[in-house]
Design a protein around this motif. Structure first.
Motif, PDB file in Angstrom:
ATOM      1  N   PRO A   8       0.833  -1.232  -0.029  1.00 27.40           N
ATOM      2  CA  PRO A   8       0.045   0.007  -0.149  1.00 27.40           C
ATOM      3  C   PRO A   8       0.964   1.182  -0.167  1.00 27.40           C
ATOM      4  O   PRO A   8       0.469   2.363  -0.306  1.00 27.40           O
ATOM      5  N   VAL A   9       2.087   0.925   0.413  1.00 21.57           N
ATOM      6  CA  VAL A   9       2.756   2.263   0.461  1.00 21.57           C
ATOM      7  C   VAL A   9       4.256   1.906   0.077  1.00 21.57           C
ATOM      8  O   VAL A   9       4.917   0.884   0.418  1.00 21.57           O
ATOM      9  N   ARG A  10       4.612   2.463  -1.359  1.00 23.89           N
ATOM     10  CA  ARG A  10       5.746   2.037  -1.844  1.00 23.89           C
ATOM     11  C   ARG A  10       6.868   3.052  -1.872  1.00 23.89           C
ATOM     12  O   ARG A  10       6.336   4.158  -2.524  1.00 23.89           O
ATOM     13  N   PRO A  11       8.365   2.925  -1.609  1.00 20.50           N
ATOM     14  CA  PRO A  11       8.945   3.960  -1.660  1.00 20.50           C
ATOM     15  C   PRO A  11       9.820   4.034  -3.166  1.00 20.50           C
ATOM     16  O   PRO A  11      10.201   2.729  -3.371  1.00 20.50           O
ATOM     17  N   ARG A  12       9.926   5.101  -3.881  1.00 17.73           N
ATOM     18  CA  ARG A  12      10.449   4.928  -5.248  1.00 17.73           C
ATOM     19  C   ARG A  12      11.378   5.998  -5.159  1.00 17.73           C
ATOM     20  O   ARG A  12      11.487   6.641  -6.469  1.00 17.73           O
ATOM     21  N   GLY A  13      11.963   6.730  -4.247  1.00 19.17           N
ATOM     22  CA  GLY A  13      12.516   8.118  -4.405  1.00 19.17           C
ATOM     23  C   GLY A  13      11.578   9.025  -3.920  1.00 19.17           C
ATOM     24  O   GLY A  13      11.990  10.296  -3.465  1.00 19.17           O
ATOM     25  N   TRP A  14      10.296   8.646  -3.607  1.00 20.34           N
ATOM     26  CA  TRP A  14       9.412   9.289  -3.193  1.00 20.34           C
ATOM     27  C   TRP A  14       8.422   8.389  -2.337  1.00 20.34           C
ATOM     28  O   TRP A  14       8.752   7.231  -2.407  1.00 20.34           O
ATOM     29  N   LEU A  15       7.495   8.668  -1.803  1.00 19.69           N
ATOM     30  CA  LEU A  15       6.436   7.881  -1.254  1.00 19.69           C
ATOM     31  C   LEU A  15       5.139   7.564  -2.087  1.00 19.69           C
ATOM     32  O   LEU A  15       4.377   8.723  -2.460  1.00 19.69           O
TER      33      LEU A  15
END
Length: 416
Positions: free
Chosen positions: A283-290
């Protein structure tokens, strides 16, 4: 692509996570991704091929990117812009242009979290999707439904400039996630019938391969360690032999196993690990941002409300602090959120407090009037009454077994 010999350790994975997933970033930027079901006005149950939509999506005025999910779901992704208002304005402008062009072709975009009708075919052919489908088919039918028939609003927020910012925002996004999912639940129908869920979309995601769809909050660990542990424990979905050959891995091979023991196709490189991150869908994924992924697709203007409330509860200290005691009562309760929406008393009470806190912060911060009015309208229509958008869809179905909203609810009439 894989290497013939082992070249990585778990320490390399942690360093990649630090560099790629949790870099320091400017604070204040917001990105919006909205997905819709494309349907024909004359027959909403018939999917629309991406090629017909793509023709209408050229040269959108605000620069949003048009892409398609495997079942032909339409997605607009705004550029990262400073503030809630500019990000929402970009999506609104591009959605208005796109839907105006589509309406001339008898096509509309519907904000629903799940296609309420029959199963959709896969109409996007790509090696990634073919391998992903084979992987999910070996486990459960829900994988195909997730890929082909679901749609969401995704809210992207900066990590912040300090380690403390990252920690706070990671924690707040996970804490507020179930409440956001409940408030904007909008997928109660499946296969032509009420499903027993307010967000059947979220329930479907929970049924698909828990090692890659469960929350990655890490039981109190720092965000980078939590994400590293999550990624290492998740199964490898497929291995890319080249740009056109993606081999599904049907045996239980975690990333840790692949690094330490290898596979007949080789050992992973850093590029393979980075790609593995893209096959994880918490549900919350870090990609260089949230990236906040828990919100069902909702009609205009409610997607704007979702963007504003989610961003404010995660990024504004005062709003987060004011909402925290209420949010604590719903933290981690993803299944209750999906099942009941705001019909559950704990979620109804928490939503009133959290939305009031978010609204107060928006007024203090000078958030644009269009967004504030949308939030106030959503509170009056849903939050104050312990309802969510799914309740509207259920009432329409109970009245005359209507699966889709009326056409005038998804023609571009209220985007501006």
């Amino acid at each position: 692509m894989p290497s013939p010999r082992q070249s990585l350790t778990t320490g390399d994975v942690r360093r990649l996570v630090d560099e790629e997933c949790f870099p320091s970033s400017p604070s204040g930027r917001v990105g919006v991704e909205v997905e819709w079901l494309a349907v024909r006005f004359s027959d909403p149950a018939t999917p629309v091929l991406p090629a017909l939509v793509g023709e209408a999506g050229a040269e959108l005025p605000a620069g949003s990117r048009l892409t398609f999910e495997p079942g032909g779901q339409v997605e607009l992704s705004s550029p990262p812009l400073r503030g809630i208002g500019p990000a929402c304005a970009a999506i609104a402008a591009d959605a208005a242009a796109l839907t105006d062009r589509l309406s001339e072709r008898g096509i509309g975009l519907v904000g629903l979290g799940l296609d309420p009708g029959p199963a959709r075919p896969r109409c996007v052919d790509a090696p990634r999707y073919e391998a992903m489908e084979a992987y999910f088919d070996a486990q459960c039918a829900a994988g195909r439904t997730m890929m082909r028939s679901t749609a969401a609003v995704q809210v992207n927020v900066d990590l912040g400039t300090t380690a403390a910012d990252v920690e706070r925002r990671w924690r707040r996004a996970h804490d507020a996630g179930p409440l956001l999912a409940a408030a904007f639940a909008n997928s109660p129908l499946a296969g032509g019938m009420p499903s027993g869920w307010r967000s059947r979309r979220l329930a479907i995601w929970a049924e698909v391969d828990e090692c890659r769809t469960a929350a990655a909050d890490g039981n109190g660990h720092d965000p980078a360690r939590a994400w590293t542990d999550y990624a290492l424990a998740a199964r490898v979905m497929f291995i890319r032999q080249d740009e056109t050959r993606y081999v599904p891995v049907l045996d239980s091979l975690t990333l840790f196993d692949w690094i330490t023991r290898g596979h007949e196709l080789g050992f992973p490189t850093l590029d393979d690990v980075s790609y593995h991150f893209t096959t994880l869908f918490p549900p919350v994924r870090p990609r260089g941002w949230l990236e906040l992924r828990m919100i069902d697709s909702v009609p205009d203007p409610w997607w704007r409300t979702a963007v504003a409330v989610a961003t404010t509860l995660v990024c504004d200290d005062a709003a987060a602090d004011a909402a925290s005691p209420a949010v604590e009562a719903t933290r981690g309760r993803w299944i209750d959120a999906a099942r009941h929406g705001l019909g559950h008393p704990d979620f109804a009470v928490a939503a009133k407090v959290a939305f009031d806190a978010a609204l107060a912060a928006m007024v203090r911060l000078g958030t644009d009037a269009t967004t504030v009015l949308a939030v106030e309208a959503f509170v009056d229509r849903y939050v104050a009454r312990g309802r969510c958008p799914a309740d509207d869809r259920l009432e329409a179905w109970e009245a005359d077994e209507t699966l889709f909203p009326a056409a005038d609810q998804f023609v571009a009439a209220t985007w501006a």
